[in-house]
Enzyme design. Structure first.
Site, short mmCIF file in Angstrom:
data_model
loop_
_atom_site.label_atom_id
_atom_site.label_comp_id
_atom_site.label_asym_id
_atom_site.label_seq_id
_atom_site.Cartn_x
_atom_site.Cartn_y
_atom_site.Cartn_z
N MET A 106 -3.48 8.20 12.77
CA MET A 106 -4.37 8.56 11.73
C MET A 106 -5.17 10.36 12.15
O MET A 106 -6.84 9.95 11.49
CB MET A 106 -5.68 7.79 10.77
CG MET A 106 -4.85 6.92 10.38
SD MET A 106 -6.28 5.18 9.88
CE MET A 106 -6.52 4.26 11.60
N ASP A 113 1.15 -1.07 -0.19
CA ASP A 113 -0.34 -0.03 0.23
C ASP A 113 0.92 1.46 -0.36
O ASP A 113 2.13 1.13 -0.42
CB ASP A 113 -0.48 0.10 1.07
CG ASP A 113 -0.07 -0.36 2.30
OD1 ASP A 113 0.73 0.41 2.63
OD2 ASP A 113 -0.78 -1.22 3.54
N LYS A 127 -4.80 3.06 -0.85
CA LYS A 127 -5.00 3.48 0.96
C LYS A 127 -4.57 3.95 1.41
O LYS A 127 -3.86 3.73 1.55
CB LYS A 127 -5.45 2.06 1.71
CG LYS A 127 -6.34 1.02 1.78
CD LYS A 127 -6.89 0.65 2.52
CE LYS A 127 -6.53 -0.91 3.47
NZ LYS A 127 -6.96 -1.15 4.01
N1 SAH Z 1 -0.18 -0.20 10.63
C1 SAH Z 1 0.73 1.04 10.50
C2 SAH Z 1 -1.11 1.95 10.75
C3 SAH Z 1 -1.27 1.90 9.35
S1 SAH Z 1 -2.70 3.39 10.06
C4 SAH Z 1 1.31 1.14 12.15
O1 SAH Z 1 1.88 0.40 12.03
O2 SAH Z 1 2.13 1.97 11.66
C5 SAH Z 1 -1.82 4.41 8.94
C6 SAH Z 1 -1.76 5.91 10.28
O3 SAH Z 1 -0.30 5.94 10.52
C7 SAH Z 1 -1.10 7.49 9.84
O4 SAH Z 1 -2.65 8.01 9.00
C8 SAH Z 1 -0.12 7.79 9.94
O5 SAH Z 1 -0.56 8.02 11.61
C9 SAH Z 1 0.62 6.53 11.04
N2 SAH Z 1 1.88 6.67 10.35
C10 SAH Z 1 2.16 5.30 9.41
N3 SAH Z 1 3.39 5.55 9.20
C11 SAH Z 1 3.92 6.86 10.04
C12 SAH Z 1 4.94 7.23 10.02
N4 SAH Z 1 6.49 7.02 8.93
N5 SAH Z 1 5.06 8.63 10.77
C13 SAH Z 1 4.13 8.96 11.00
N6 SAH Z 1 2.76 8.41 11.48
C14 SAH Z 1 3.02 6.55 10.54
#
Ligand code: SAH
Length: 437
Positions: free
Chosen positions: A363, A228, A250
């Site tokens: 998010m 994704d 997504k």
């Molecule tokens: N499975 C992922 C989360 C997916 S939901 C995990 O475990 O990190 C997507 C959200 O994750 C984004 O909207 C943001 O809030 C957060 N996110 C993912 N990567 C990020 C990053 N490198 N820095 C800050 N927030 C991040």
């Protein structure tokens, strides 16, 4: 290529070491490990070379080393003089020993230190358990040959065995279980090459070196990578060049593919016998819907395995020196999402505030004002330290510290649109300064 690489079989053969000291002893030891009958002598005379398959010189008088080199070369006996490339007919590589698997690295004398650095990398990449996998393969060699007489089919079967669930078991130290899968494949040769598997793999917050070694290995072995938006190009580049790559999108409010369609795609690829890596940002089981994909796969009878990743909260905290827990400031961490399907915010603010500790809000950027309102109304002190972290855990990470009021006021202009996480709690105030921007 400056030298011709080869591995010598010297079991039961005579080997000569000329020299006295640690280096000479180490060489003698290595030759013995390879099964040679070693004669070690402080000085050289030509008769010592009689019947020898190999000779090495180290820490001996120069005229002995010169004579050893000259005589051995005249008589066609491979000779190496330590640290004297001009006297050698062969050089010894840096090695990674996973016997029966041996990896040899040489810079042809151009940069031995580089060869050693590379060896350290390979040491880390190739788990010591590869020795077990190689031993297992050796044990089953004859049976596999009998079960798969056709060479092309045999190779395909071995690739499946050496990269699939049997390999995973052997690599995690469960040789007996792995052996059973080898047996099963041999007893039913026609099932082996058709069975696919799907790995639900966490890609971490974005930096390629924050992948786990297991994720990296599986990426390199995948036939197809389904990913994704959060997965960076650098990470995708770690897959095989000829592996298929399927983007299933997504972005917030911009769903490229519905979750049901992603599930169906994974099932179909598995049924086609593919090795699939489903790569997700962070950890697959944290706001990643990995659970739903696992369910769909299980229902369809497709083998799957989940590989954890560093979730955004951990990447962001480490990147901004924020202790998520702190003996004086936070005794709990809550991973929480600020987003719902219709864009509203549904959260048990009272529960979150009462639990205390650090809140990691995923998010949350769109719903930041409502997050602030809800938390303050539930009794969170208005001066609670908070941070907004964009692209956490990558080189492009940016961090904005301040109260929730400050974040709400500043975020719209400050944000560059990358994925962002909100951390709230007293522990955020304990961030160790150096990255504050
Ligand atoms: N499975 C992922 C989360 C997916 S939901 C995990 O475990 O990190 C997507 C959200 O994750 C984004 O909207 C943001 O809030 C957060 N996110 C993912 N990567 C990020 C990053 N490198 N820095 C800050 N927030 C991040």
């Amino acid at each position: 290529m400056r030298h011709y690489p080869a591995f010598m079989d010297i079991i039961g053969r005579k080997a000569l070491v000329i020299g006295q000291g640690e280096s000479a002893d180490r060489k003698a030891q290595a030759l013995r490990r390879a099964g040679a009958e070693v004669n070690i002598s402080p000085t050289f005379k030509p008769s010592l070379l009689d019947g020898c398959a190999i000779a090495i010189g180290a820490e001996a008088p120069d005229e002995d080393l010169q004579a050893l080199s000259r005589t051995a070369i005249e008589r066609g006996i491979p000779v190496n003089i330590v640290d004297r490339p001009e006297l050698c007919s062969f050089i010894t590589p840096a090695i990674v020993d996973r016997s029966p698997l041996t990896i040899a690295i040489s810079s042809g004398g151009a940069a031995p230190v580089l060869a050693r650095l590379l060896r350290a990398k390979i040491e880390a990449l190739v788990s010591p358990n590869y020795a077990r996998l190689a031993t297992l393969a050796e044990q089953f060699k004859d049976k596999v040959r009998a079960a798969f007489p056709d060479m092309a089919i045999r190779r395909r079967a071995l690739e499946t065995l050496l990269t699939g669930p049997a390999a995973d078991l052997a690599l995690s130290g469960q040789e007996n279980e792995a052996g059973k899968l080898f047996e099963a494949a041999i007893n039913q040769p026609d099932t082996i090459s058709r069975k696919g598997i799907v790995y639900l793999v966490g890609a971490g917050p974005g930096a390629p070196d924050l992948l786990t070694l297991r994720a990296q290995r599986l990426l390199g072995e995948a036939d197809v990578i389904v990913h994704d938006r959060l997965v960076t190009d650098e990470i995708l580049d770690m897959g095989r060049r000829d592996a298929g790559r399927i983007f299933v999108g997504k972005a917030r409010a911009n769903h490229c593919m519905r979750q049901e369609d992603i599930n169906a795609l994974l099932v179909r690829l598995g049924q086609e016998g593919k090795r699939v890596v489903r790569l997700k940002g962070g950890d697959p089981l944290i706001f990643g819907r990995g659970g739903e994909e696992a369910e769909a796969l299980a229902e369809a009878g497709i083998p799957f395995e989940i590989v954890p990743g560093i979730t955004a909260a951990l990447g962001c905290a480490a990147g901004s020196n924020i202790p998520l827990t702190h003996r004086e400031a936070a005794r709990a961490v809550t991973f929480i999402t600020g987003h719902t399907r219709d864009g509203t915010l549904e959260m048990d603010f009272h529960g979150a505030v009462q639990l205390g500790g650090t809140l990691a809000v995923y998010m949350g950027i769109v719903t930041l004002p409502r997050l602030r309102d809800g938390l303050l109304a539930a009794g969170l002190p208005a001066d609670t330290p908070s941070a907004l972290i964009e692209r956490g855990g990558t080189e492009a990470q940016r961090t904005l510290f301040g109260t929730l009021d400050h974040l709400v006021a500043t975020a719209p202009d400050w944000s560059e649109g990358g994925p962002a996480l909100v951390l709230v709690g007293q522990a955020v105030g304990r961030a160790v300064p150096d990255h504050r921007d």
